[in-house]
Write an enzyme that holds these catalytic residues in place. Structure first.
Site, mmCIF file in Angstrom:
data_model
loop_
_atom_site.group_PDB
_atom_site.id
_atom_site.type_symbol
_atom_site.label_atom_id
_atom_site.label_comp_id
_atom_site.label_asym_id
_atom_site.label_seq_id
_atom_site.Cartn_x
_atom_site.Cartn_y
_atom_site.Cartn_z
ATOM 1 N N LYS A 177 -11.550 -1.993 7.271
ATOM 2 C CA LYS A 177 -10.550 -2.797 7.955
ATOM 3 C C LYS A 177 -10.832 -2.946 9.443
ATOM 4 O O LYS A 177 -10.548 -3.980 10.036
ATOM 5 C CB LYS A 177 -9.158 -2.181 7.773
ATOM 6 C CG LYS A 177 -8.658 -2.156 6.343
ATOM 7 C CD LYS A 177 -8.388 -3.544 5.816
ATOM 8 C CE LYS A 177 -7.725 -3.498 4.442
ATOM 9 N NZ LYS A 177 -7.472 -4.833 3.897
ATOM 10 N N TRP B 245 0.827 -1.214 0.000
ATOM 11 C CA TRP B 245 0.000 0.000 0.000
ATOM 12 C C TRP B 245 0.859 1.261 0.000
ATOM 13 O O TRP B 245 0.506 2.248 -0.666
ATOM 14 C CB TRP B 245 -0.966 -0.034 1.177
ATOM 15 C CG TRP B 245 -1.794 -1.284 1.166
ATOM 16 C CD1 TRP B 245 -1.801 -2.279 2.093
ATOM 17 C CD2 TRP B 245 -2.684 -1.714 0.126
ATOM 18 N NE1 TRP B 245 -2.652 -3.293 1.705
ATOM 19 C CE2 TRP B 245 -3.202 -2.971 0.510
ATOM 20 C CE3 TRP B 245 -3.099 -1.151 -1.087
ATOM 21 C CZ2 TRP B 245 -4.108 -3.676 -0.285
ATOM 22 C CZ3 TRP B 245 -4.000 -1.859 -1.884
ATOM 23 C CH2 TRP B 245 -4.501 -3.101 -1.474
ATOM 24 N N ASP C 203 -1.293 6.538 6.733
ATOM 25 C CA ASP C 203 -2.343 5.607 6.334
ATOM 26 C C ASP C 203 -2.538 4.630 7.490
ATOM 27 O O ASP C 203 -1.691 3.775 7.741
ATOM 28 C CB ASP C 203 -1.921 4.881 5.054
ATOM 29 C CG ASP C 203 -2.913 3.802 4.616
ATOM 30 O OD1 ASP C 203 -3.927 3.585 5.312
ATOM 31 O OD2 ASP C 203 -2.653 3.173 3.568
#
Length: 354
Positions: free
Chosen positions: A191, A100, A167
């Site tokens: 998530k 990511w 993030d």
């Protein structure tokens, strides 16, 4: 009986949240209308999104500190682009700890010079780099707090005088941090916070408005701040369910409480991985994630047997990411301790019968 859900995302949600959300889809606020058919401009939904935004800042300890909480769309993947669009004027620094962050770097390169201060790619991202230097002449520094695919987690964050962007998609609200150190946090809800469909952004407003480019409205944080996350039609179900999850967390005792539970869960599983000769952990011990534990079998000949056993034990979502293989147990906030014990029981039974 509900399965023990170790899925990496969309995530497990508290049963009381699922119950309230499902009831709202049929009849919201006893108005004989569904949550997903009322106007997003109506007072009942405006109250929902205002409450959700307020709960975010309260739980993170960021009330009255110049931060705004936004519920946007496009997932964390859109934030790879949006952060750079809003903040990158000339140069930015990134820490590369996995898939990511690599994607975030790719998007940011469209807007200016990128400095990759460190990377763990040399060992397939199985550790978090240490002792790197952040340049002082960059517009911001970006990192990923928890790496869902590889199972690593940053245990500390660098001290820097440049804006700190993180993030936190897979460990938001899971542990206590000084969140005021961060100037911008983003996280896909699916998530650890709610269903897929909305993305949380928490931004210190003073860092905005400093780039020279014109920012399209749909990618402009200030536009969404000014419109209180209602510039366009928000994903009403995802926002409402996220609000319910935040209320659930607050009622439990907030982040301080859930961190202790998460530590119990991860300790139980990692102790078994280290004790049981049939399993190997994938990650440097000091960098192990409390959210996503990745591991492999020492003998691949046992794969079919182990897979059959955990499926028969009513366990779901244990397969590792396709790019890594092996197994991944995602232990998000709503996963109960007894689910981790169920997995440990299967691992011990495999050892007895192998």
């Amino acid at each position: 009986m509900k399965k023990h859900n170790f899925s990496a995302g969309p995530c497990i949600l508290p049963k009381e949240v699922l119950k309230k959300a499902s009831e709202a889809v049929i009849n919201f606020n006893n108005d004989n209308l569904s949550l997903i058919e009322i106007s997003h401009r109506s007072k009942p939904f405006v109250d929902v999104i205002e409450n959700a935004r307020s709960l975010v800042l309260e739980l993170l300890g960021l009330e009255n500190k110049g931060y705004k909480a936004l519920f946007l769309q496009g997932g964390a993947s859109n934030q790879f682009l949006m952060t750079a669009y809003n903040l990158l004027n000339k140069k930015a620094a990134y820490l590369n700890t996995g898939t990511w962050s690599s994607k975030a770097i790719k998007e940011a390169k469209l807007f200016g010079e990128l400095v990759e201060v460190a990377s763990s790619k040399d060992k397939n991202f199985n550790y978090i780099p240490k002792n790197y230097t952040i340049p002082t002449d960059v517009d911001y520094f970006h990192c990923t707090s928890n790496n869902t695919i590889y199972g690593t987690q940053m245990k500390s964050f660098p001290e820097t005088n440049v804006p700190l962007v993180c993030d936190m998609s897979s460990d938001i609200f899971s542990r206590q941090l000084d969140f005021s150190k961060f100037d911008l946090i983003y996280a896909g809800a699916q998530k650890n916070m709610g269903p897929a469909g909305t993305t949380l952004v928490v931004v210190k407003e003073v860092i905005l408005g400093k780039v020279e480019r014109i920012i399209p409205s749909m990618l402009n944080y200030q536009v969404f701040i000014d419109k209180e996350s209602m510039f366009n039609t928000p994903p009403v179900f995802a926002v409402y369910t996220s609000m319910l999850t935040l209320e659930w967390l607050k009622d439990l005792g907030g982040i301080e409480f859930i961190e202790k539970v998460n530590q119990q869960k991860s300790a139980l599983l990692y102790n078994e991985i280290d004790r049981n000769p049939l399993f190997n952990g994938n990650v440097a011990k000091e960098d192990r994630s409390h959210m996503n534990a990745t591991f492999t079998l020492a003998d691949e000949k046992l794969t079919e047997k182990f897979n059959t056993m955990w499926h028969e034990a009513n366990i779901n979502g244990l397969n590792g990411h396709r790019s890594v293989g092996g197994y991944r147990a995602s232990m998000y906030n709503a996963l109960p301790l007894y689910s981790v014990q169920a997995l440990v029981d299967v691992m011990q039974e495999l050892e007895r019968t192998a």
